[in-house]
Design a protein around this motif. Structure first.
Motif, short mmCIF file in Angstrom:
data_model
loop_
_atom_site.label_atom_id
_atom_site.label_comp_id
_atom_site.label_asym_id
_atom_site.label_seq_id
_atom_site.Cartn_x
_atom_site.Cartn_y
_atom_site.Cartn_z
N ALA A 9 0.78 -1.03 -0.06
CA ALA A 9 0.03 0.03 0.05
C ALA A 9 0.79 1.27 -0.06
O ALA A 9 0.54 2.15 -0.68
N ASP A 10 1.94 1.20 0.75
CA ASP A 10 2.95 2.47 0.74
C ASP A 10 3.59 2.62 -0.46
O ASP A 10 3.71 3.90 -0.81
N LYS A 11 3.65 1.56 -1.56
CA LYS A 11 4.10 1.76 -2.68
C LYS A 11 3.03 2.21 -3.84
O LYS A 11 3.46 2.45 -5.00
N GLY A 12 1.81 2.37 -3.31
CA GLY A 12 0.73 2.50 -4.14
C GLY A 12 0.09 1.26 -4.95
O GLY A 12 -0.50 1.49 -5.99
N ASP A 13 0.57 0.33 -4.46
CA ASP A 13 0.06 -1.01 -5.27
C ASP A 13 -1.53 -1.03 -5.00
O ASP A 13 -2.03 -0.96 -3.81
N ASP A 33 -10.84 1.30 12.09
CA ASP A 33 -10.91 2.85 11.83
C ASP A 33 -11.57 3.15 10.26
O ASP A 33 -10.92 2.87 9.39
N LEU A 34 -12.65 3.55 10.55
CA LEU A 34 -13.35 3.67 9.21
C LEU A 34 -12.83 4.88 8.20
O LEU A 34 -13.09 4.78 7.04
N ASN A 35 -12.31 5.89 8.98
CA ASN A 35 -11.64 6.96 8.09
C ASN A 35 -10.67 6.38 7.43
O ASN A 35 -10.28 6.76 6.18
N LYS A 36 -9.77 5.56 8.12
CA LYS A 36 -8.51 5.15 7.23
C LYS A 36 -8.98 4.18 6.25
O LYS A 36 -8.33 3.98 5.11
N ALA A 37 -10.00 3.51 6.43
CA ALA A 37 -10.43 2.37 5.55
C ALA A 37 -11.10 3.21 4.33
O ALA A 37 -10.55 2.84 2.85
N ARG A 38 -11.82 4.36 4.46
CA ARG A 38 -12.06 5.05 3.30
C ARG A 38 -11.02 5.78 2.70
O ARG A 38 -11.07 5.83 1.40
N GLU A 39 -10.21 6.02 3.26
CA GLU A 39 -8.90 6.74 2.63
C GLU A 39 -8.20 5.73 1.73
O GLU A 39 -7.83 5.75 0.61
N TYR A 40 -7.91 4.35 2.19
CA TYR A 40 -7.22 3.35 1.45
C TYR A 40 -8.13 2.77 0.18
O TYR A 40 -7.69 2.75 -0.72
N ALA A 47 -7.00 4.24 -8.21
CA ALA A 47 -5.81 3.35 -8.89
C ALA A 47 -6.49 2.44 -9.87
O ALA A 47 -5.91 1.91 -10.54
N GLY A 48 -7.92 2.49 -9.92
CA GLY A 48 -8.57 1.38 -11.00
C GLY A 48 -9.19 0.18 -10.44
O GLY A 48 -9.54 -0.67 -11.20
N SER A 49 -9.14 0.05 -9.21
CA SER A 49 -9.76 -1.10 -8.38
C SER A 49 -11.46 -1.00 -8.38
O SER A 49 -11.96 -0.36 -7.60
N PRO A 50 -11.84 -1.90 -9.28
CA PRO A 50 -13.47 -1.84 -9.10
C PRO A 50 -14.04 -2.42 -7.72
O PRO A 50 -14.97 -1.82 -7.23
N THR A 51 -13.11 -3.45 -7.18
CA THR A 51 -13.71 -3.81 -6.15
C THR A 51 -13.64 -2.88 -4.99
O THR A 51 -14.47 -2.73 -4.23
N ALA A 52 -12.41 -2.21 -5.08
CA ALA A 52 -12.39 -0.95 -4.05
C ALA A 52 -13.47 0.01 -4.12
O ALA A 52 -13.92 0.57 -3.11
N ALA A 53 -13.77 0.37 -5.46
CA ALA A 53 -14.87 1.18 -5.57
C ALA A 53 -16.19 0.73 -5.13
O ALA A 53 -17.03 1.53 -4.62
N ASP A 54 -16.46 -0.51 -5.14
CA ASP A 54 -17.80 -1.10 -4.70
C ASP A 54 -17.72 -1.13 -3.26
O ASP A 54 -18.69 -0.63 -2.50
N GLU A 55 -16.62 -1.49 -2.66
CA GLU A 55 -16.32 -1.59 -1.30
C GLU A 55 -16.66 -0.12 -0.65
O GLU A 55 -17.11 0.07 0.35
N LEU A 56 -16.18 1.09 -1.14
CA LEU A 56 -16.21 2.22 -0.77
C LEU A 56 -17.56 2.78 -0.78
O LEU A 56 -17.95 3.45 -0.02
N SER A 57 -18.25 2.37 -2.15
CA SER A 57 -19.76 2.88 -2.16
C SER A 57 -20.55 2.22 -1.15
O SER A 57 -21.50 2.93 -0.43
N LYS A 58 -20.28 0.84 -0.54
CA LYS A 58 -20.99 0.34 0.55
C LYS A 58 -20.54 0.98 1.91
O LYS A 58 -21.58 1.25 2.65
N LEU A 59 -19.40 1.42 1.98
CA LEU A 59 -19.01 1.84 3.34
C LEU A 59 -19.59 3.13 3.46
O LEU A 59 -20.24 3.61 4.48
N ASN A 60 -19.64 4.06 2.28
CA ASN A 60 -20.22 5.26 2.42
C ASN A 60 -21.72 5.16 2.57
O ASN A 60 -22.38 6.04 3.19
#
Length: 68
Positions: A9-13, A33-40, A47-60
């Motif tokens: 994550a620190d490398k932007g992977d 920590d939901l704020n850190k979760a949202r940030e990551y 960076a192009g992760s559709p899974t992350a976009a989906d998880e982010l929308s659920k979190l929000n």
């Protein structure tokens, strides 16, 4: 595995960012920590992760009903 995910994550992977977002969302190996979760997850989605976009929308969408 946590250390590896954090290093990636620190490398932007994208996968490392996604996993750290999930870890902070779930409290998996780190303090929840939901704020850190949202940030990551935001970085992973950008960076192009559709899974992350989906998880982010659920979190929000749960932001008003879920406490940290």
């Amino acid at each position: 595995v946590l250390k590896f995910n954090q290093e990636q994550a620190d490398k932007g992977d994208v996968f490392g960012l996604l996993r750290m977002g999930e870890r902070y969302r779930d409290g998996d190996g780190v303090q929840k920590d939901l704020n850190k979760a949202r940030e990551y997850l935001t970085k992973a989605a950008a960076a192009g992760s559709p899974t992350a976009a989906d998880e982010l929308s659920k979190l929000n969408s749960n932001a008003g009903t879920t406490k940290q």
